[in-house]
Design a protein around this motif. Structure first.
Motif, PDB file in Angstrom:
ATOM      1  N   LEU A  98       9.504  84.733   7.989  1.00 34.69           N
ATOM      2  CA  LEU A  98      10.339  83.645   7.484  1.00 34.69           C
ATOM      3  C   LEU A  98       9.566  82.339   7.463  1.00 34.69           C
ATOM      4  O   LEU A  98       9.624  81.568   6.504  1.00 34.69           O
ATOM      5  CB  LEU A  98      11.589  83.504   8.354  1.00 34.69           C
ATOM      6  CG  LEU A  98      12.522  82.335   8.008  1.00 34.69           C
ATOM      7  CD1 LEU A  98      13.126  82.514   6.629  1.00 34.69           C
ATOM      8  CD2 LEU A  98      13.632  82.188   9.045  1.00 34.69           C
ATOM      9  N   ARG A  99       8.793  82.097   8.521  1.00 41.14           N
ATOM     10  CA  ARG A  99       8.017  80.851   8.572  1.00 41.14           C
ATOM     11  C   ARG A  99       6.980  80.803   7.478  1.00 41.14           C
ATOM     12  O   ARG A  99       6.799  79.779   6.829  1.00 41.14           O
ATOM     13  CB  ARG A  99       7.344  80.721   9.943  1.00 41.14           C
ATOM     14  CG  ARG A  99       8.350  80.385  11.004  1.00 41.14           C
ATOM     15  CD  ARG A  99       7.704  79.960  12.315  1.00 41.14           C
ATOM     16  NE  ARG A  99       8.767  79.578  13.238  1.00 41.14           N
ATOM     17  CZ  ARG A  99       8.853  79.968  14.508  1.00 41.14           C
ATOM     18  NH1 ARG A  99       7.929  80.754  15.029  1.00 41.14           N
ATOM     19  NH2 ARG A  99       9.855  79.575  15.256  1.00 41.14           N
ATOM     20  N   ARG A 100       6.272  81.910   7.314  1.00 44.18           N
ATOM     21  CA  ARG A 100       5.253  81.929   6.269  1.00 44.18           C
ATOM     22  C   ARG A 100       5.894  81.729   4.897  1.00 44.18           C
ATOM     23  O   ARG A 100       5.414  80.952   4.092  1.00 44.18           O
ATOM     24  CB  ARG A 100       4.494  83.260   6.282  1.00 44.18           C
ATOM     25  CG  ARG A 100       3.240  83.245   7.139  1.00 44.18           C
ATOM     26  CD  ARG A 100       2.274  84.317   6.680  1.00 44.18           C
ATOM     27  NE  ARG A 100       2.917  85.626   6.596  1.00 44.18           N
ATOM     28  CZ  ARG A 100       2.659  86.644   7.411  1.00 44.18           C
ATOM     29  NH1 ARG A 100       1.780  86.523   8.373  1.00 44.18           N
ATOM     30  NH2 ARG A 100       3.267  87.802   7.257  1.00 44.18           N
TER      31      ARG A 100
ATOM     32  N   THR B  75       8.853  80.456   4.020  1.00 40.23           N
ATOM     33  CA  THR B  75       9.481  79.157   3.796  1.00 40.23           C
ATOM     34  C   THR B  75       8.442  78.106   3.483  1.00 40.23           C
ATOM     35  O   THR B  75       8.732  77.116   2.813  1.00 40.23           O
ATOM     36  CB  THR B  75      10.256  78.705   5.036  1.00 40.23           C
ATOM     37  OG1 THR B  75      10.722  79.844   5.733  1.00 40.23           O
ATOM     38  CG2 THR B  75      11.424  77.842   4.649  1.00 40.23           C
ATOM     39  N   ALA B  76       7.231  78.302   3.994  1.00 38.03           N
ATOM     40  CA  ALA B  76       6.195  77.308   3.770  1.00 38.03           C
ATOM     41  C   ALA B  76       5.713  77.333   2.336  1.00 38.03           C
ATOM     42  O   ALA B  76       5.180  76.351   1.843  1.00 38.03           O
ATOM     43  CB  ALA B  76       5.032  77.547   4.712  1.00 38.03           C
ATOM     44  N   SER B  77       5.874  78.439   1.658  1.00 38.62           N
ATOM     45  CA  SER B  77       5.289  78.527   0.327  1.00 38.62           C
ATOM     46  C   SER B  77       6.298  78.862  -0.763  1.00 38.62           C
ATOM     47  O   SER B  77       5.986  78.759  -1.932  1.00 38.62           O
ATOM     48  CB  SER B  77       4.176  79.565   0.321  1.00 38.62           C
ATOM     49  OG  SER B  77       4.698  80.827   0.670  1.00 38.62           O
ATOM     50  N   GLN B  78       7.493  79.245  -0.380  1.00 36.47           N
ATOM     51  CA  GLN B  78       8.501  79.511  -1.392  1.00 36.47           C
ATOM     52  C   GLN B  78       9.822  78.885  -0.972  1.00 36.47           C
ATOM     53  O   GLN B  78      10.093  78.778   0.217  1.00 36.47           O
ATOM     54  CB  GLN B  78       8.680  81.018  -1.593  1.00 36.47           C
ATOM     55  CG  GLN B  78       7.573  81.628  -2.428  1.00 36.47           C
ATOM     56  CD  GLN B  78       7.759  83.125  -2.517  1.00 36.47           C
ATOM     57  OE1 GLN B  78       7.135  83.896  -1.791  1.00 36.47           O
ATOM     58  NE2 GLN B  78       8.652  83.538  -3.401  1.00 36.47           N
ATOM     59  N   PRO B  79      10.615  78.508  -1.940  1.00 35.65           N
ATOM     60  CA  PRO B  79      11.824  77.764  -1.615  1.00 35.65           C
ATOM     61  C   PRO B  79      12.968  78.676  -1.211  1.00 35.65           C
ATOM     62  O   PRO B  79      14.036  78.635  -1.789  1.00 35.65           O
ATOM     63  CB  PRO B  79      12.136  77.047  -2.921  1.00 35.65           C
ATOM     64  CG  PRO B  79      11.642  77.968  -3.970  1.00 35.65           C
ATOM     65  CD  PRO B  79      10.477  78.704  -3.378  1.00 35.65           C
TER      66      PRO B  79
ATOM     67  N   TYR C  10      10.664  75.696  11.904  1.00 35.89           N
ATOM     68  CA  TYR C  10       9.316  75.499  12.445  1.00 35.89           C
ATOM     69  C   TYR C  10       9.294  74.984  13.868  1.00 35.89           C
ATOM     70  O   TYR C  10       8.229  74.813  14.450  1.00 35.89           O
ATOM     71  CB  TYR C  10       8.519  74.552  11.549  1.00 35.89           C
ATOM     72  CG  TYR C  10       8.261  75.142  10.208  1.00 35.89           C
ATOM     73  CD1 TYR C  10       7.496  76.307  10.102  1.00 35.89           C
ATOM     74  CD2 TYR C  10       8.789  74.599   9.058  1.00 35.89           C
ATOM     75  CE1 TYR C  10       7.276  76.885   8.871  1.00 35.89           C
ATOM     76  CE2 TYR C  10       8.574  75.176   7.827  1.00 35.89           C
ATOM     77  CZ  TYR C  10       7.819  76.316   7.741  1.00 35.89           C
ATOM     78  OH  TYR C  10       7.599  76.893   6.526  1.00 35.89           O
ATOM     79  N   GLN C  11      10.487  74.698  14.402  1.00 43.79           N
ATOM     80  CA  GLN C  11      10.548  74.181  15.763  1.00 43.79           C
ATOM     81  C   GLN C  11       9.656  72.970  15.929  1.00 43.79           C
ATOM     82  O   GLN C  11       8.786  72.923  16.820  1.00 43.79           O
ATOM     83  CB  GLN C  11      10.148  75.283  16.762  1.00 43.79           C
ATOM     84  CG  GLN C  11      11.220  76.323  16.958  1.00 43.79           C
ATOM     85  CD  GLN C  11      12.480  75.723  17.574  1.00 43.79           C
ATOM     86  OE1 GLN C  11      12.446  75.245  18.700  1.00 43.79           O
ATOM     87  NE2 GLN C  11      13.578  75.694  16.825  1.00 43.79           N
TER      88      GLN C  11
ATOM     89  N   PHE D 247       4.826  75.700  -4.408  1.00 46.93           N
ATOM     90  CA  PHE D 247       5.815  75.050  -3.554  1.00 46.93           C
ATOM     91  C   PHE D 247       5.394  75.069  -2.089  1.00 46.93           C
ATOM     92  O   PHE D 247       5.193  76.127  -1.513  1.00 46.93           O
ATOM     93  CB  PHE D 247       7.149  75.789  -3.705  1.00 46.93           C
ATOM     94  CG  PHE D 247       8.284  75.160  -2.966  1.00 46.93           C
ATOM     95  CD1 PHE D 247       9.190  74.341  -3.621  1.00 46.93           C
ATOM     96  CD2 PHE D 247       8.455  75.394  -1.619  1.00 46.93           C
ATOM     97  CE1 PHE D 247      10.237  73.780  -2.940  1.00 46.93           C
ATOM     98  CE2 PHE D 247       9.512  74.822  -0.927  1.00 46.93           C
ATOM     99  CZ  PHE D 247      10.406  74.017  -1.582  1.00 46.93           C
ATOM    100  N   THR D 248       5.187  73.908  -1.507  1.00 45.10           N
ATOM    101  CA  THR D 248       4.863  73.900  -0.070  1.00 45.10           C
ATOM    102  C   THR D 248       5.512  72.723   0.635  1.00 45.10           C
ATOM    103  O   THR D 248       5.684  71.650   0.063  1.00 45.10           O
ATOM    104  CB  THR D 248       3.348  73.791   0.195  1.00 45.10           C
ATOM    105  OG1 THR D 248       2.774  73.005  -0.829  1.00 45.10           O
ATOM    106  CG2 THR D 248       2.698  75.145   0.256  1.00 45.10           C
ATOM    107  N   ILE D 249       5.839  72.935   1.873  1.00 46.29           N
ATOM    108  CA  ILE D 249       6.370  71.865   2.718  1.00 46.29           C
ATOM    109  C   ILE D 249       5.232  71.311   3.567  1.00 46.29           C
ATOM    110  O   ILE D 249       4.454  72.019   4.150  1.00 46.29           O
ATOM    111  CB  ILE D 249       7.490  72.406   3.639  1.00 46.29           C
ATOM    112  CG1 ILE D 249       8.789  72.462   2.845  1.00 46.29           C
ATOM    113  CG2 ILE D 249       7.702  71.515   4.837  1.00 46.29           C
ATOM    114  CD1 ILE D 249       9.299  71.098   2.426  1.00 46.29           C
TER     115      ILE D 249
END
Lengths: 232, 232
Positions: free
Chosen positions: A145-147, A149-153, A176-177, A230-232
């Motif tokens: 999920l972390r990986r 979410t970092a690259s896809q919305p 991401y805590q 897409f990245t955060i």
DNA sequence: TCAAAAGTGTTGTTGATACACCCATGA
DNA sequence: TCATGGGTGTATCAACAACACTTTTGA
């Protein structure tokens, strides 16, 4: 071995299960939907939602069916995680389990549902011992999920269709805590141009109220086609 | 359903296969190891290396065993990709297949081996039609390889233990199908501090010769512990 | 001596981070 | 009027991209 068509009868047969790691987001926390298992072995212990693959259905159909049967949820974001195939993972027999993780907007899962299906939301921070290798599955799902979410919305799957920027930020912080700077977060997320600002405000979170936004999937897909990342 | 221990006899049983997408890197190109299938159905057609899961082995053991039996290779980087479970994917019976992708240093796979096991390296650009859903598996593996290589140093699995910077660059160029600036590439890869420069040169690629390097796994792991994020 | 690949630095641009105050509102 | 969370701009720094010439050596 020289038959024109083999039915593979010389090879071993296995039971196949599907287990779902169901994430939700509520009260600023990432949560997991679990229940007490209804059959032996481990009846009454905490477990992910799972079931067995049927003869006449595909794996992904099974994943959706089982999620629906046990939680009443449909049209949910799901992604295959991994297949768990240790010999001794289930003491009652050789069963391989294909783990899926699912993201549901927690608001869509009401108290009523929860009672009807005996489901409970638990915070990831206070996760009880789950049966068999289910705790491993959760760990692995969280990493994924972390990986992702970092690259896809996919974070939007956890929110209602209309949400505020502070809500979105709090979701990312939960995943991401970590704490994020609100100015930088807003700048970055808006600069991607995939959010549509609405006229309305959500007044539930503060006196001032926060503007609602909607995720524009079409705009996003156009960007992706052009190679946007897409990245955060 | 109220027995203390169930043997799940009411549930369906399935054959389980493992198929491996085996990547190699040679002559500046990303290649795939395939062979002509030795049993029906589709005997003689191009296929990934695969086999059936046995009663007394775990899924990951099966993946390693099958790779070894069909190619003679051991201690190879492998990662599970996805499980393919469509009903009609194999016309000879209901078989689910767990796909793994493997990275092998092509130099370790000699001509002799290749003959002995009837294996062929094919360039990804000239991939023939493979049986069943194997072409889908390859596509999916390639996507995964690209994502992984961007964030973890698995590219080294495709090179000999000692390699030159131009070789490494050409590997990344092959994986991403793009050209990279050699000054920037060298700067970036060396700045990570996970490569050890050796005294020797490799003279095979040019008149001048290029210095050999080795990947320092221990240094890398220390960095990871500190939260470092390997990226190209 | 020449062809072919290896090796090397600098600069401009862009994106990331750090940081503090005013605004709108309901109680 | 005040407490609460929403909303805004700028300056600094680090990472990335673009770019051309010299070195080494075998043929």
């Amino acid at each position: 071995m020289n038959k024109k068509k083999s039915n593979y009868s010389e090879y071993a047969l296995f039971h196949l299960a599907v287990d779902s790691i169901i994430f939700g987001f509520d009260e600023g926390e990432l949560k997991l939907l679990i229940h007490k298992r209804k059959f032996e072995p481990f009846m009454g212990d905490w477990s992910l939602f799972g079931g067995f693959l049927k003869e006449e259905e595909s794996l992904s159909d099974a994943a959706n069916r089982i999620l629906f049967e046990l939680t009443g949820l449909q049209k949910i974001y799901m992604e295959e995680l991994q297949t768990y195939g240790d010999i001794e993972r289930d003491p009652a027999g050789r069963v391989l389990s294909v783990a899926y993780y699912a993201l549901i907007p927690a608001h869509r899962y009401s108290e009523d549902y929860s009672k009807q299906y005996g489901a409970t939301w638990v915070s990831l921070k206070e996760l009880p011992d789950l049966i068999m290798d289910h705790n491993d599955m959760v760990k692995s799902a969280l990493r994924r999920l972390r990986r992702r979410t970092a690259s896809q919305p996919i974070g939007f799957e956890l929110l209602p269709r209309e949400f505020t920027i502070p809500q979105l930020q709090s979701l990312y912080e939960a995943i991401y805590q970590t704490e994020l700077d609100k100015r930088n977060f807003r700048k970055k997320i808006l600069s991607m141009g995939v959010l549509v600002k609405l006229e309305e405000k959500d007044m539930s979170g503060s006196r001032k109220g926060a503007f609602l936004y909607r995720f524009d999937k079409r705009k996003y897909e156009r960007l992706i086609e052009k190679g946007y990342n897409f990245t955060i």
